[in-house]
Write a protein that holds these residues in place. Structure first.
Motif, PDB file in Angstrom:
ATOM      1  N   ARG A   1       0.894  -0.807   0.491  1.00 19.63           N
ATOM      2  CA  ARG A   1      -0.620  -0.061  -0.013  1.00 19.63           C
ATOM      3  C   ARG A   1       1.180   0.940   0.415  1.00 19.63           C
ATOM      4  NH1 ARG A   1      -5.909  -0.247   0.932  1.00 19.63           N
ATOM      5  NH2 ARG A   1      -6.149  -2.367   1.133  1.00 19.63           N
ATOM      6  N   ALA A   2       2.131   0.949   0.344  1.00 21.99           N
ATOM      7  CA  ALA A   2       2.740   2.395   0.667  1.00 21.99           C
ATOM      8  C   ALA A   2       3.269   2.281  -0.759  1.00 21.99           C
ATOM      9  CB  ALA A   2       4.111   1.925   2.229  1.00 21.99           C
ATOM     10  N   ALA A   3       3.969   1.522  -1.097  1.00 22.06           N
ATOM     11  CA  ALA A   3       4.193   1.561  -3.291  1.00 22.06           C
ATOM     12  C   ALA A   3       3.262   2.631  -3.606  1.00 22.06           C
ATOM     13  CB  ALA A   3       5.013   0.336  -2.696  1.00 22.06           C
ATOM     14  N   GLU A   4       1.947   1.568  -4.324  1.00 22.88           N
ATOM     15  CA  GLU A   4       1.080   2.503  -4.178  1.00 22.88           C
ATOM     16  C   GLU A   4       0.826   3.875  -4.086  1.00 22.88           C
ATOM     17  OE1 GLU A   4      -1.787  -1.460  -4.967  1.00 22.88           O
ATOM     18  OE2 GLU A   4      -2.137  -0.107  -2.877  1.00 22.88           O
ATOM     19  N   GLY A   5       1.030   4.442  -2.701  1.00 23.37           N
ATOM     20  CA  GLY A   5       0.539   5.457  -2.022  1.00 23.37           C
ATOM     21  C   GLY A   5       1.519   6.813  -2.676  1.00 23.37           C
ATOM     22  N   ILE A   6       2.955   6.106  -3.287  1.00 28.13           N
ATOM     23  CA  ILE A   6       3.883   6.962  -4.079  1.00 28.13           C
ATOM     24  C   ILE A   6       4.756   6.771  -5.362  1.00 28.13           C
ATOM     25  CG2 ILE A   6       5.100   7.609  -1.252  1.00 28.13           C
ATOM     26  CD1 ILE A   6       7.243   5.757  -2.795  1.00 28.13           C
ATOM     27  N   ALA A   7       3.352   5.885  -5.134  1.00 25.87           N
ATOM     28  CA  ALA A   7       3.074   5.400  -7.123  1.00 25.87           C
ATOM     29  C   ALA A   7       5.004   5.194  -7.860  1.00 25.87           C
ATOM     30  CB  ALA A   7       3.155   6.296  -8.185  1.00 25.87           C
ATOM     31  N   VAL A   8       5.380   4.234  -6.742  1.00 24.97           N
ATOM     32  CA  VAL A   8       7.009   3.791  -6.561  1.00 24.97           C
ATOM     33  C   VAL A   8       6.691   2.260  -6.991  1.00 24.97           C
ATOM     34  CG1 VAL A   8       9.345   3.948  -6.408  1.00 24.97           C
ATOM     35  CG2 VAL A   8       7.952   5.406  -6.316  1.00 24.97           C
ATOM     36  N   PRO A   9       7.443   1.249  -8.273  1.00 32.17           N
ATOM     37  CA  PRO A   9       7.230   0.229  -7.723  1.00 32.17           C
ATOM     38  C   PRO A   9       8.065  -0.362  -6.419  1.00 32.17           C
ATOM     39  CG  PRO A   9       7.311   0.580 -10.361  1.00 32.17           C
ATOM     40  CD  PRO A   9       7.749   1.805  -9.251  1.00 32.17           C
ATOM     41  N   PRO A  10       7.252  -1.559  -6.265  1.00 28.97           N
ATOM     42  CA  PRO A  10       7.936  -2.237  -5.123  1.00 28.97           C
ATOM     43  C   PRO A  10       9.145  -2.740  -5.314  1.00 28.97           C
ATOM     44  CG  PRO A  10       5.634  -3.288  -5.685  1.00 28.97           C
ATOM     45  CD  PRO A  10       5.908  -1.835  -6.492  1.00 28.97           C
TER      46      PRO A  10
ATOM     47  N   GLN B   1      11.276  -9.325   6.705  1.00 27.69           N
ATOM     48  CA  GLN B   1       9.813 -10.463   6.091  1.00 27.69           C
ATOM     49  C   GLN B   1       8.729  -9.298   4.685  1.00 27.69           C
ATOM     50  OE1 GLN B   1       9.287 -12.787   9.337  1.00 27.69           O
ATOM     51  NE2 GLN B   1      11.253 -14.271   9.074  1.00 27.69           N
ATOM     52  N   ALA B   2       8.377  -8.796   5.811  1.00 28.20           N
ATOM     53  CA  ALA B   2       7.256  -8.586   5.107  1.00 28.20           C
ATOM     54  C   ALA B   2       7.526  -7.484   3.580  1.00 28.20           C
ATOM     55  CB  ALA B   2       6.232  -7.804   6.039  1.00 28.20           C
ATOM     56  N   ALA B   3       8.839  -6.554   3.794  1.00 26.13           N
ATOM     57  CA  ALA B   3       9.163  -5.681   2.601  1.00 26.13           C
ATOM     58  C   ALA B   3       9.894  -6.459   1.648  1.00 26.13           C
ATOM     59  CB  ALA B   3      10.277  -5.131   2.733  1.00 26.13           C
ATOM     60  N   ARG B   4      10.361  -7.746   1.750  1.00 34.36           N
ATOM     61  CA  ARG B   4      11.199  -8.459   1.572  1.00 34.36           C
ATOM     62  C   ARG B   4       9.522  -9.537   0.112  1.00 34.36           C
ATOM     63  NH1 ARG B   4      14.503  -8.459  -1.839  1.00 34.36           N
ATOM     64  NH2 ARG B   4      15.080 -11.093  -1.603  1.00 34.36           N
ATOM     65  N   SER B   5       8.520  -9.963   0.446  1.00 37.28           N
ATOM     66  CA  SER B   5       7.149 -10.419   0.820  1.00 37.28           C
ATOM     67  C   SER B   5       6.993  -9.719  -0.368  1.00 37.28           C
ATOM     68  CB  SER B   5       6.502 -11.022   1.819  1.00 37.28           C
ATOM     69  OG  SER B   5       7.195 -12.355   2.489  1.00 37.28           O
ATOM     70  N   ALA B   6       7.067  -8.171  -0.332  1.00 45.43           N
ATOM     71  CA  ALA B   6       6.494  -7.039  -0.985  1.00 45.43           C
ATOM     72  C   ALA B   6       7.409  -7.175  -2.746  1.00 45.43           C
ATOM     73  CB  ALA B   6       6.111  -5.740  -0.387  1.00 45.43           C
ATOM     74  N   GLY B   7       9.040  -7.577  -2.376  1.00 48.35           N
ATOM     75  CA  GLY B   7       9.168  -7.512  -3.394  1.00 48.35           C
ATOM     76  C   GLY B   7      10.620  -6.643  -3.668  1.00 48.35           C
ATOM     77  N   MET B   8      10.803  -5.272  -2.431  1.00 50.43           N
ATOM     78  CA  MET B   8      11.713  -4.798  -1.817  1.00 50.43           C
ATOM     79  C   MET B   8      12.885  -4.796  -1.418  1.00 50.43           C
ATOM     80  SD  MET B   8       8.679  -2.568  -0.842  1.00 50.43           S
ATOM     81  CE  MET B   8       7.072  -1.920  -1.553  1.00 50.43           C
ATOM     82  N   ARG B   9      13.727  -4.232  -1.636  1.00 48.23           N
ATOM     83  CA  ARG B   9      15.211  -4.317  -0.987  1.00 48.23           C
ATOM     84  C   ARG B   9      15.264  -3.195   0.438  1.00 48.23           C
ATOM     85  NH1 ARG B   9      17.871  -1.339  -6.026  1.00 48.23           N
ATOM     86  NH2 ARG B   9      15.546  -0.743  -6.201  1.00 48.23           N
ATOM     87  N   VAL B  10      15.815  -4.404   1.349  1.00 46.76           N
ATOM     88  CA  VAL B  10      15.970  -3.709   3.098  1.00 46.76           C
ATOM     89  C   VAL B  10      17.355  -2.959   3.042  1.00 46.76           C
ATOM     90  CG1 VAL B  10      14.766  -4.115   5.241  1.00 46.76           C
ATOM     91  CG2 VAL B  10      13.677  -5.440   3.204  1.00 46.76           C
TER      92      VAL B  10
END
Length: 216
Positions: A153-162, A176-185
């Motif tokens: 939802r945060a990525a959608e809000g700032i209009a940046v792909p995960p 774990q949540a961020a990695r599951s969303a496809g993001m780097r941490v």
């Protein structure tokens, strides 16, 4: 690794504000009220990054009906608010890092398990609340971390792909949540060790934001 990142998402507790001590004391006060002895010395680690009503059964080591979990979570929050009236400091260097992101027009969001009330109150006191384009709080998601919903939802809000979002997290479930969303941490060691955060999926770890510049 992070040069292609176009947006940054921060957890709040332990990343933007140094609130770990107050949270630990609040859980300890709740256990004392219940007459429950912690099962392990670092019992509070079970609660890190989770919504409080999800953390209660883990802390007590038994199944807890939702109404009771909600009641105990509210009681813990009462202790936390009492303790935090003295104010909470920002994590070292984070304000200057956010200044740089803002100057470079990098989209910024917060994805937290805390309530929106706590976000507005705690970040507002530090002058940080208005520095974020988007805030995803506990009320905005159906499932808490480690589910990826908050970060999606945060990525959608700032209009940046995960895949082009960089996340700063201090908890294992948050990583774990961020990695599951496809993001780097990037992990922040205010709650967990470097080994724990890297094992959860963090690409690297920092103690705080002191001297950190963009691109990371």
């Amino acid at each position: 690794m992070t040069r292609s990142a176009r947006g940054v998402i921060f957890d709040m507790d332990g990343v933007l504000i140094d609130s770990g001590a107050h949270h630990r004391a609040a859980w300890r006060a709740l256990l004392e009220e219940l007459g429950v002895a912690p099962a392990q010395p670092e019992y509070w680690r079970l609660t890190i990054g989770r919504p409080s009503d999800d953390a209660v059964p883990l802390l007590l080591g038994r199944e807890v009906a939702w109404p009771e979990a909600r009641r105990l979570a509210d009681r813990k929050r009462h202790h936390y608010l009492r303790l935090s009236r003295q104010g909470l400091p920002a994590v070292r260097g984070v304000a200057a890092f956010i200044d740089e992101l803002e100057a470079r027009e990098i989209p910024r969001a917060v994805a937290t398990s805390a309530s929106r009330y706590d976000v507005d109150r705690l970040l507002g006191r530090l002058g940080l609340r208005d520095r974020f384009d988007v805030v995803v709080a506990a009320e905005d998601v159906r499932l808490g971390k480690p589910d990826p919903e908050a970060y999606v939802r945060a990525a959608e809000g700032i209009a940046v792909p995960p895949a082009e979002c960089l996340v700063f997290e201090d908890s294992v479930v948050g990583v774990q949540a961020a990695r599951s969303a496809g993001m780097r941490v990037i992990g922040v060691t205010t709650a967990h060790t470097e080994e724990e955060l890297c094992a959860a999926g963090a690409a690297r770890v920092i103690d705080d934001f002191e001297g950190l510049t963009w691109p990371v």
